[in-house]
Design a protein around this motif. Structure first.
Motif, PDB file in Angstrom:
ATOM      1  N   ALA A  50      16.198  56.545  27.580  1.00 27.88           N
ATOM      2  CA  ALA A  50      14.688  56.889  27.865  1.00 27.88           C
ATOM      3  C   ALA A  50      13.596  55.912  27.121  1.00 27.88           C
ATOM      4  O   ALA A  50      14.178  55.791  26.090  1.00 27.88           O
ATOM      5  N   ARG A  51      12.627  55.782  27.805  1.00 24.97           N
ATOM      6  CA  ARG A  51      11.630  55.054  27.107  1.00 24.97           C
ATOM      7  C   ARG A  51      10.392  55.937  27.230  1.00 24.97           C
ATOM      8  O   ARG A  51      10.011  56.446  28.375  1.00 24.97           O
ATOM      9  N   SER A  52       9.569  55.708  26.263  1.00 27.37           N
ATOM     10  CA  SER A  52       8.205  56.708  26.303  1.00 27.37           C
ATOM     11  C   SER A  52       7.225  56.087  27.176  1.00 27.37           C
ATOM     12  O   SER A  52       7.218  55.015  27.638  1.00 27.37           O
ATOM     13  N   ASP A  62      25.002  57.366  22.673  1.00 21.96           N
ATOM     14  CA  ASP A  62      25.629  56.309  21.822  1.00 21.96           C
ATOM     15  C   ASP A  62      26.608  55.405  22.578  1.00 21.96           C
ATOM     16  O   ASP A  62      26.982  54.391  22.039  1.00 21.96           O
ATOM     17  N   SER A  63      26.806  55.968  23.548  1.00 19.12           N
ATOM     18  CA  SER A  63      28.165  55.107  24.468  1.00 19.12           C
ATOM     19  C   SER A  63      27.382  53.831  25.059  1.00 19.12           C
ATOM     20  O   SER A  63      28.360  53.018  25.307  1.00 19.12           O
ATOM     21  N   VAL A  64      26.007  53.764  25.128  1.00 16.43           N
ATOM     22  CA  VAL A  64      25.635  52.393  25.610  1.00 16.43           C
ATOM     23  C   VAL A  64      24.561  51.783  24.721  1.00 16.43           C
ATOM     24  O   VAL A  64      24.186  50.721  25.037  1.00 16.43           O
ATOM     25  N   LYS A  65      24.348  52.266  23.523  1.00 18.14           N
ATOM     26  CA  LYS A  65      23.720  51.710  22.342  1.00 18.14           C
ATOM     27  C   LYS A  65      24.222  50.154  21.985  1.00 18.14           C
ATOM     28  O   LYS A  65      25.523  50.097  21.760  1.00 18.14           O
ATOM     29  N   GLY A  66      23.563  49.420  22.045  1.00 25.06           N
ATOM     30  CA  GLY A  66      23.727  47.876  21.788  1.00 25.06           C
ATOM     31  C   GLY A  66      24.307  47.068  22.927  1.00 25.06           C
ATOM     32  O   GLY A  66      24.478  46.030  22.950  1.00 25.06           O
ATOM     33  N   ARG A  67      24.431  47.789  24.201  1.00 28.65           N
ATOM     34  CA  ARG A  67      24.786  47.281  25.527  1.00 28.65           C
ATOM     35  C   ARG A  67      23.762  47.393  26.597  1.00 28.65           C
ATOM     36  O   ARG A  67      23.352  46.416  27.161  1.00 28.65           O
ATOM     37  N   PHE A  68      22.880  48.344  26.569  1.00 23.54           N
ATOM     38  CA  PHE A  68      22.063  48.764  27.548  1.00 23.54           C
ATOM     39  C   PHE A  68      20.546  48.676  26.920  1.00 23.54           C
ATOM     40  O   PHE A  68      20.543  48.983  25.825  1.00 23.54           O
ATOM     41  N   THR A  69      19.696  48.186  27.741  1.00 21.35           N
ATOM     42  CA  THR A  69      18.305  48.248  27.316  1.00 21.35           C
ATOM     43  C   THR A  69      17.408  48.777  28.327  1.00 21.35           C
ATOM     44  O   THR A  69      17.598  48.310  29.559  1.00 21.35           O
ATOM     45  N   ILE A  70      16.633  49.718  28.126  1.00 19.61           N
ATOM     46  CA  ILE A  70      15.701  50.171  29.179  1.00 19.61           C
ATOM     47  C   ILE A  70      14.139  49.719  28.807  1.00 19.61           C
ATOM     48  O   ILE A  70      13.899  49.606  27.535  1.00 19.61           O
ATOM     49  N   LEU A  81      16.770  48.897  33.813  1.00 16.59           N
ATOM     50  CA  LEU A  81      18.024  49.259  32.938  1.00 16.59           C
ATOM     51  C   LEU A  81      18.843  48.125  32.793  1.00 16.59           C
ATOM     52  O   LEU A  81      19.496  47.570  33.894  1.00 16.59           O
ATOM     53  N   GLN A  82      18.773  47.027  31.984  1.00 18.82           N
ATOM     54  CA  GLN A  82      19.693  46.117  31.698  1.00 18.82           C
ATOM     55  C   GLN A  82      20.923  46.566  31.026  1.00 18.82           C
ATOM     56  O   GLN A  82      20.926  47.245  29.964  1.00 18.82           O
ATOM     57  N   MET A  83      22.235  46.122  31.721  1.00 21.77           N
ATOM     58  CA  MET A  83      23.379  46.806  31.397  1.00 21.77           C
ATOM     59  C   MET A  83      24.422  45.356  31.064  1.00 21.77           C
ATOM     60  O   MET A  83      24.497  44.514  32.164  1.00 21.77           O
ATOM     61  N   ASN A  84      24.677  45.346  29.947  1.00 23.03           N
ATOM     62  CA  ASN A  84      25.486  44.070  29.542  1.00 23.03           C
ATOM     63  C   ASN A  84      26.753  44.603  29.006  1.00 23.03           C
ATOM     64  O   ASN A  84      26.981  45.768  28.567  1.00 23.03           O
TER      65      ASN A  84
END
Length: 125
Positions: A50-52, A62-70, A81-84
């Motif tokens: 989520a992003r404000s 936690d499962s996407v932290k460090g891999r996904f960016t909103i 949603l950038q998913m690496n």
């Protein structure tokens, strides 16, 4: 009200990347906190990121932290949603959602007022 349309899903190999987009129409996007959720077959819908409304605050599972960016571009009325480094377990239908209660950055689906139709992401080995 706001209408949301996701795109960018598809089939990708494990370790690959995808970028999802969510385009809003109707009320201005800056009125909402925006989130991404996903639902795999046979599982409940789960929070991803989520992003404000201002763009300054973020929240990640936690499962996407460090891999996904909103990210969001309010002028373009678009949330991304950038998913690496995608994994097999990232396979799901991904949904964009808008929360009009700007005082929170929710992780629960019930906190979001508007939803897109979803886009399928399939990660293969």
């Amino acid at each position: 009200q706001v209408q949301l349309v996701e795109s960018g899903g598809g089939l990708v190999q494990a370790g690959g990347s995808l970028r999802l987009s969510c385009v809003a129409s109707g009320r201005t996007l800056s009125s909402y906190n925006m989130g991404w959720f996903r639902q795999a077959p046979g599982k409940e819908r789960e929070f991803v990121a989520a992003r404000s409304f201002s763009g300054y605050s973020t929240n990640y599972a936690d499962s996407v932290k460090g891999r996904f960016t909103i990210s969001r571009d309010n002028a373009k009325k678009t949330v991304y949603l950038q998913m690496n480094s995608l994994k097999l377990e990232d396979t799901a239908v991904y949904y964009c959602a808008a929360d009009s209660a700007r005082g929170r950055l929710g992780r629960r689906s019930g906190e979001y007022d508007y939803w897109g139709q979803g886009t399928q992401v399939t990660v293969s080995s």
